[in-house]
Design a protein around this motif. Structure first.
Motif, short mmCIF file in Angstrom:
data_model
loop_
_atom_site.label_atom_id
_atom_site.label_comp_id
_atom_site.label_asym_id
_atom_site.label_seq_id
_atom_site.Cartn_x
_atom_site.Cartn_y
_atom_site.Cartn_z
N GLN A 132 -9.28 50.72 26.92
CA GLN A 132 -8.14 50.67 27.50
C GLN A 132 -7.85 49.50 28.67
N VAL A 133 -9.13 49.42 29.24
CA VAL A 133 -9.06 48.58 30.42
C VAL A 133 -9.23 47.03 29.75
N SER A 134 -9.86 47.01 28.61
CA SER A 134 -9.92 45.64 28.08
C SER A 134 -8.63 45.22 27.73
N TYR A 135 -7.62 46.05 27.14
CA TYR A 135 -6.26 45.57 26.87
C TYR A 135 -5.64 45.10 28.22
N MET A 136 -5.68 46.09 29.27
CA MET A 136 -5.35 45.81 30.53
C MET A 136 -5.71 44.24 31.25
N ILE A 137 -6.60 44.03 30.74
CA ILE A 137 -7.17 42.74 31.23
C ILE A 137 -6.82 41.68 30.48
N LEU A 138 -6.64 41.84 29.04
CA LEU A 138 -6.03 41.04 28.13
C LEU A 138 -4.67 40.52 28.51
N GLN A 139 -3.95 41.42 29.20
CA GLN A 139 -2.44 41.11 29.55
C GLN A 139 -2.36 40.20 30.77
N ARG A 140 -3.73 40.21 31.48
CA ARG A 140 -3.68 39.32 32.73
C ARG A 140 -4.11 37.90 32.67
N VAL A 141 -5.19 37.81 31.63
CA VAL A 141 -5.66 36.69 31.62
C VAL A 141 -5.70 35.91 30.15
N SER A 142 -6.12 34.84 29.99
CA SER A 142 -5.86 33.89 28.70
C SER A 142 -6.94 34.46 27.60
N PRO A 143 -6.59 34.64 26.52
CA PRO A 143 -7.44 34.86 25.38
C PRO A 143 -9.01 34.21 25.33
N VAL A 144 -9.22 33.12 25.67
CA VAL A 144 -10.26 32.31 26.26
C VAL A 144 -11.03 33.17 27.22
N THR A 145 -10.42 33.29 28.22
CA THR A 145 -11.13 33.99 29.35
C THR A 145 -11.70 35.48 29.10
N HIS A 146 -10.67 35.96 28.21
CA HIS A 146 -11.25 37.48 27.86
C HIS A 146 -12.39 37.15 26.68
N SER A 147 -12.46 36.34 25.87
CA SER A 147 -13.61 36.26 25.05
C SER A 147 -14.82 35.76 25.72
N VAL A 148 -14.60 35.06 26.80
CA VAL A 148 -15.76 34.42 27.45
C VAL A 148 -16.45 35.89 28.19
N SER A 149 -15.65 36.66 28.66
CA SER A 149 -15.75 37.89 29.47
C SER A 149 -16.49 38.93 28.63
N ASN A 150 -16.06 38.75 27.41
CA ASN A 150 -16.58 40.07 26.47
C ASN A 150 -18.02 39.43 26.24
N CYS A 151 -18.23 38.08 26.08
CA CYS A 151 -19.60 37.78 25.87
C CYS A 151 -20.51 38.13 27.04
N VAL A 152 -19.91 37.93 28.07
CA VAL A 152 -20.92 38.15 29.37
C VAL A 152 -21.12 39.63 29.58
N LYS A 153 -20.06 40.51 29.18
CA LYS A 153 -20.16 42.17 28.82
C LYS A 153 -21.07 42.38 27.90
N ARG A 154 -21.28 41.74 26.95
CA ARG A 154 -22.31 42.03 25.59
C ARG A 154 -23.94 41.72 26.44
N VAL A 155 -23.99 40.70 27.28
CA VAL A 155 -25.30 40.48 28.00
C VAL A 155 -25.51 41.61 28.75
N VAL A 156 -24.54 42.10 29.62
CA VAL A 156 -24.76 43.06 30.57
C VAL A 156 -25.14 44.46 29.74
N VAL A 157 -24.39 44.60 28.84
CA VAL A 157 -24.81 46.06 28.05
C VAL A 157 -26.21 45.66 27.46
N ILE A 158 -26.70 44.57 26.66
CA ILE A 158 -27.81 44.61 26.33
C ILE A 158 -29.06 44.58 27.22
N ILE A 159 -28.75 44.12 28.53
CA ILE A 159 -29.87 44.15 29.60
C ILE A 159 -29.95 45.54 30.15
N SER A 160 -28.87 46.37 30.09
CA SER A 160 -28.91 47.54 30.63
C SER A 160 -29.40 48.62 29.76
#
Length: 418
Positions: free
Chosen positions: A350-378
């Motif tokens: 739900q929050v992911s869709y809320m962010i997508l309404q506020r930023v561009s798809p490219v920014t969202h895609s980059v942030s998703n990549c960063v999020k995956r890094v954080v999840v893997i390390i955690s």
């Protein structure tokens, strides 16, 4: 009556002024036919010594020679606003400057609040995703029934959506039958995508599942070219090589590798990207389009309706307290962690869709990549997953390729010149 006589007719005119001729510049202002104001003023201005009763009429005498300007001769007849003192002008300038400064401060405050709001959403997105993966993995390790767990997660999401609409936290949509028919395929692939993700998390490490899921751009490019006719640019194709190579390198050195977990994660990539392609293809019409949050809410409800009967048929009533106690599980712990995992699952999307309404798809895609890094390390730190150096390099190369893909996706091909 005496004052009236003085007012209309002066009592005496000095001899020295009896034969004096005075020229009045009154041509610029026409006089009404029956007005005697000019004659009265002329008689007053011609007096050399007037009584105190005449001093209450401060009429300024006009010029006595034709060479005087007409503008100066009209000073006694034209009513003009008094000049504004300099201090008042300075006060107006100060107030205007203060108003402009106030508007700038309001704009800065508004921009800062939006930045803080967006940063908070990114933090919640990452946090909910971490909690979902950790609690979900803990439940799946002791309760290896991914279809039931997926149904529980869709059920929790359905309850949250119902509360959101009932309490008017978000506007309840009006959906037609035609729109539901369009959304149904999206709900089907969404259900399969979550099911395959849970199957993979139950068999391999969380870090490995997300390393494989880093190949989502590869499936996105292939499916978009097949069904939407969107041919990738050279830069996009180039960014796919490190993604595929990094995932392959990490898979060869993964301690928890098994084909069931690997295949489930790849199937999750395929279904999730099919959902995105179908969304573009089926929801492209303006009259059929819905906002992202409403679309996700409807998909969640439909996924629960689809998965519940299949789950009961395939896995039965294994999530009841008696069944959990029969296999020696702590019912309270399983229920609490399952609920937290389901809450995290729905909340992060739900929050992911809320962010997508506020930023561009490219920014969202980059942030998703960063999020995956954080999840893997955690997950590696929490579960103390053994990771070899080569495995780390492969994961890093794959995630680097995802980041590169996110950046070059916005590069538009140059138009061909004739």
């Amino acid at each position: 009556m005496q004052s009236t006589a003085i007012f209309l007719l002066p009592p005496s005119i000095p001899p020295s002024l009896s034969h004096r001729t005075t020229t009045w510049a009154i041509n610029p202002i026409p006089t009404p036919p029956h007005s005697r104001s000019l004659d009265f003023a002329a008689s007053i201005n011609g007096l050399s010594g007037s009584s105190s009763s005449l001093r209450q009429f401060p009429v300024t005498r006009c010029c006595s020679s034709p060479s005087s300007s007409s503008s100066s001769c009209l000073n006694g007849w034209i009513s003009t606003p008094p000049p504004v003192p300099d201090r008042e002008l300075r006060g107006v300038e100060v107030r205007a400057a203060e108003s402009c400064a106030g508007e700038e401060e309001d704009a800065k405050a508004s921009g800062l609040s939006k930045t803080l709001e967006l940063g908070s959403l990114f933090g919640l997105w990452f946090l909910f995703n971490i909690y979902f993966n950790i609690y979900n993995k803990q439940v799946l390790k002791v309760f290896p029934f991914p279809l039931t767990i997926s149904t529980v997660q869709f059920a929790a999401g359905t309850i949250l959506v119902t509360l959101m609409w009932t309490l008017n936290l978000y506007k309840r949509p009006k959906i037609s039958g035609a729109q539901l028919a369009v959304i149904l395929p999206l709900a089907m692939v969404h259900t399969l995508g979550n099911l395959f993700t849970n199957m993979s998390l139950g068999k391999v490490a969380v870090s490995f599942t997300h390393t494989i899921k880093a190949m989502e751009p590869f499936f996105s490019v292939v499916l978009s070219a097949m069904f939407l006719g969107e041919m990738p640019t050279t830069w996009v194709i180039g960014s796919l090589f490190p993604i595929v190579g990094g995932v392959g390198l990490a898979s060869m050195t993964e301690a928890s590798f098994n084909w069931g977990g690997f295949s489930s994660a790849m199937a999750s990539n395929l279904t999730n990207q099919s959902r995105n392609v179908l969304s573009k293809k089926l929801m492209g019409k303006k009259e059929d389009s819905l906002d992202n949050i409403t679309l996700f809410s409807i998909i969640t409800i439909m996924s629960f309706i689809l998965s519940a009967p299949i789950s009961l048929y395939m896995e039965g009533f294994k999530f009841t307290p008696s069944c959990l106690q029969a296999v020696g599980l702590n019912v309270r712990q399983v229920y609490v962690r399952s609920f937290l995992a389901a809450l995290g699952f729905h909340a992060y999307q739900q929050v992911s869709y809320m962010i997508l309404q506020r930023v561009s798809p490219v920014t969202h895609s980059v942030s998703n990549c960063v999020k995956r890094v954080v999840v893997i390390i955690s997950s590696v730190l929490f579960f103390r997953t053994p990771v070899s150096p080569i495995n780390s390099i492969g994961t890093g190369v794959a995630l680097g390729g995802v980041f590169l893909y996110s950046r070059v996706k916005s590069i538009k091909p140059k138009p061909k010149t004739a």
